[in-house]
Design an enzyme around this catalytic site. Structure first.
Site, PDB file in Angstrom:
ATOM      1  N   GLU A  31       4.476   4.594  17.970  1.00 55.93           N
ATOM      2  CA  GLU A  31       3.802   4.235  19.216  1.00 55.93           C
ATOM      3  C   GLU A  31       4.433   2.970  19.795  1.00 55.93           C
ATOM      4  O   GLU A  31       4.651   1.996  19.076  1.00 55.93           O
ATOM      5  CB  GLU A  31       2.305   4.014  18.956  1.00 55.93           C
ATOM      6  CG  GLU A  31       1.529   3.297  20.038  1.00 55.93           C
ATOM      7  CD  GLU A  31       1.621   3.959  21.407  1.00 55.93           C
ATOM      8  OE1 GLU A  31       1.636   3.225  22.411  1.00 55.93           O
ATOM      9  OE2 GLU A  31       1.698   5.211  21.476  1.00 55.93           O
ATOM     10  N   TYR A 210     -20.739   9.315  35.549  1.00 58.04           N
ATOM     11  CA  TYR A 210     -21.468   9.851  34.398  1.00 58.04           C
ATOM     12  C   TYR A 210     -21.580   8.758  33.341  1.00 58.04           C
ATOM     13  O   TYR A 210     -20.735   7.866  33.258  1.00 58.04           O
ATOM     14  CB  TYR A 210     -20.797  11.104  33.826  1.00 58.04           C
ATOM     15  CG  TYR A 210     -19.347  10.948  33.398  1.00 58.04           C
ATOM     16  CD1 TYR A 210     -18.995  10.433  32.148  1.00 58.04           C
ATOM     17  CD2 TYR A 210     -18.320  11.364  34.239  1.00 58.04           C
ATOM     18  CE1 TYR A 210     -17.674  10.322  31.758  1.00 58.04           C
ATOM     19  CE2 TYR A 210     -16.995  11.258  33.854  1.00 58.04           C
ATOM     20  CZ  TYR A 210     -16.678  10.737  32.618  1.00 58.04           C
ATOM     21  OH  TYR A 210     -15.352  10.618  32.229  1.00 58.04           O
ATOM     22  N   ASP A 290       1.206  15.569  28.270  1.00 56.90           N
ATOM     23  CA  ASP A 290       1.745  15.219  29.582  1.00 56.90           C
ATOM     24  C   ASP A 290       3.272  15.233  29.615  1.00 56.90           C
ATOM     25  O   ASP A 290       3.863  15.401  30.681  1.00 56.90           O
ATOM     26  CB  ASP A 290       1.257  13.829  30.001  1.00 56.90           C
ATOM     27  CG  ASP A 290      -0.157  13.856  30.552  1.00 56.90           C
ATOM     28  OD1 ASP A 290      -0.714  14.949  30.734  1.00 56.90           O
ATOM     29  OD2 ASP A 290      -0.720  12.765  30.792  1.00 56.90           O
TER      30      ASP A 290
END
Length: 384
Positions: A31, A210, A290
């Site tokens: 990462e 929400y 993605d």
């Protein structure tokens, strides 16, 4: 054992890692950020994604952490009239899993806990890779190198790996802009913290709220249009006053929600798109999430489709002793489904933000239910 490297430690990368561990592998995750984290925001997990997460052992975590909205309510942004009430009370029976919403950071924490940190290599930004018949060499920005038998590229919209493998054009601005904020629940009225998803619709724009973390926070996302994107950063701080101007004249619910946003709590980002890929695999390297199929957020399938990818990939490796064949099976199983989700999501804004909001009431457009999106189960779908 096959050495598998996962490039990217977001939701898709971590889900893939957990699925591969469940299949008996020991992947290493790289990462670029120095630590795991998500900018504060909510996330929707539709039944297709939830079924995948449950299959890798996250059921108890989801049940204890996520909210389950029982209704999705669509209102006319200017008049406040209700246009549509999508009932989710029977979602579990209908689709085999619930529709959930939660804080992105909480989902990340649950995924990190499930994967563990012993095989996570942080602050490792990929600069390049090369492969031969035997292995893949990874080259990082810190001038270190690593080797692996298989590499899974989960490095997002601006994927380094996608560009290396397929030399695709740069992402293009879609004309859509998203705004997001988290608001303390006690700063808003009771409707905002009910077990509902509240969406106000107008010509070319909409605003949805929400609750997450029970009723402690309310996630607000607004989607608008723009001719271009001029920010140096893809994700920038924005002023609530600017958003208030964009939604001037809308219902009290909308204006009060925007007024409750803290001065430093609103972010704005341009939404970019890339053309669908017909090929995700080259040799020992594959794309996921993605990096393979970025999509606009109008059907809430960006993270859900990456979760689907990860679950299916884990199953493909469990079903094949040859990792190259596993990658081919993964590509065959996922390209058509992801291209469908990408296309329908990219069309979703035009459907949702109809010039006349009454169209949504009188002639409801194709939504996730009508398109059968929620029926898909990545944990049991047939693998070619």
């Amino acid at each position: 054992m096959t050495r598998i490297a996962i490039i990217g430690g977001g939701i898709g990368g971590l889900t893939t890692g957990i699925a591969l561990k469940k299949a008996g592998f020991d992947p290493v995750l790289y990462e670029r950020a120095p630590q795991f984290g998500e900018v504060g925001a909510g996330i929707s997990l539709s039944p297709n994604a939830v079924k995948g997460l449950v299959s890798i052992g996250l059921n108890d975590f989801l049940e204890s952490t996520a909210n389950e909205p029982l209704h999705q309510l669509l209102f006319h942004g200017l008049t406040g009239e209700i246009l549509q009430d999508i009932n989710r009370e029977k979602c579990r029976d209908q689709y085999g899993g619930p529709y959930l919403q939660m804080h992105r950071a909480d989902l990340m924490d649950g995924l990190v806990d499930a994967f563990g940190t012993s095989n996570c290599r942080m602050a490792k930004a990929l600069r390049g890779l090369s492969q031969d018949e035997a292995q893949v060499e990874l080259r990082f920005e810190d001038d270190t190198t690593e080797t692996a038998d298989i590499v899974i590229g989960v490095d997002g919209l601006r994927s380094v790996i996608r560009d290396i493998l397929f030399d695709t054009p740069e992402p293009e601005f879609s004309g859509h802009v998203a705004w997001r904020a988290l608001i303390p629940g006690d700063k808003l009225g009771p409707r905002a913290t009910e077990r509902t998803n509240v969406n106000h619709i107008g010509a070319g724009q909409n605003l949805v709220t929400y609750p997450v973390r029970g009723t402690k926070l309310v996630n607000l996302v607004a989607l608008t249009r723009a001719d271009g994107w001029v920010e140096e950063s893809w994700n920038a701080k924005a002023s609530p006053a600017e958003l208030a101007t964009v939604f001037a004249g809308w219902t009290d619910y909308v204006t009060e929600a925007i007024a409750a946003i803290g001065e430093d709590d609103l972010y704005r980002w341009g939404l970019f798109i890339r053309s669908p890929l017909k090929q995700w695999v080259k040799g020992r390297v594959a794309l996921l999430g993605d990096a393979a199929h970025p999509m606009l957020p109008y059907m809430g399938q960006g993270a859900s489709s990456a979760i689907e990818d990860g679950i299916v990939l884990g199953r493909c490796f469990a079903a094949n002793s040859d990792p190259i064949e596993a990658l081919k099976m993964y590509e065959n199983a996922r390209v058509e489904r992801a291209a469908f989700l990408q296309a329908e999501s990219n069309l979703g804004g035009d459907r949702l933000q109809a010039m006349d909001p009454y169209v949504l009431r009188d002639n409801p457009p194709k939504n996730e239910d009508a398109l059968g999106i929620f029926k898909y189960d990545p944990a049991s779908v047939e693998l070619a």
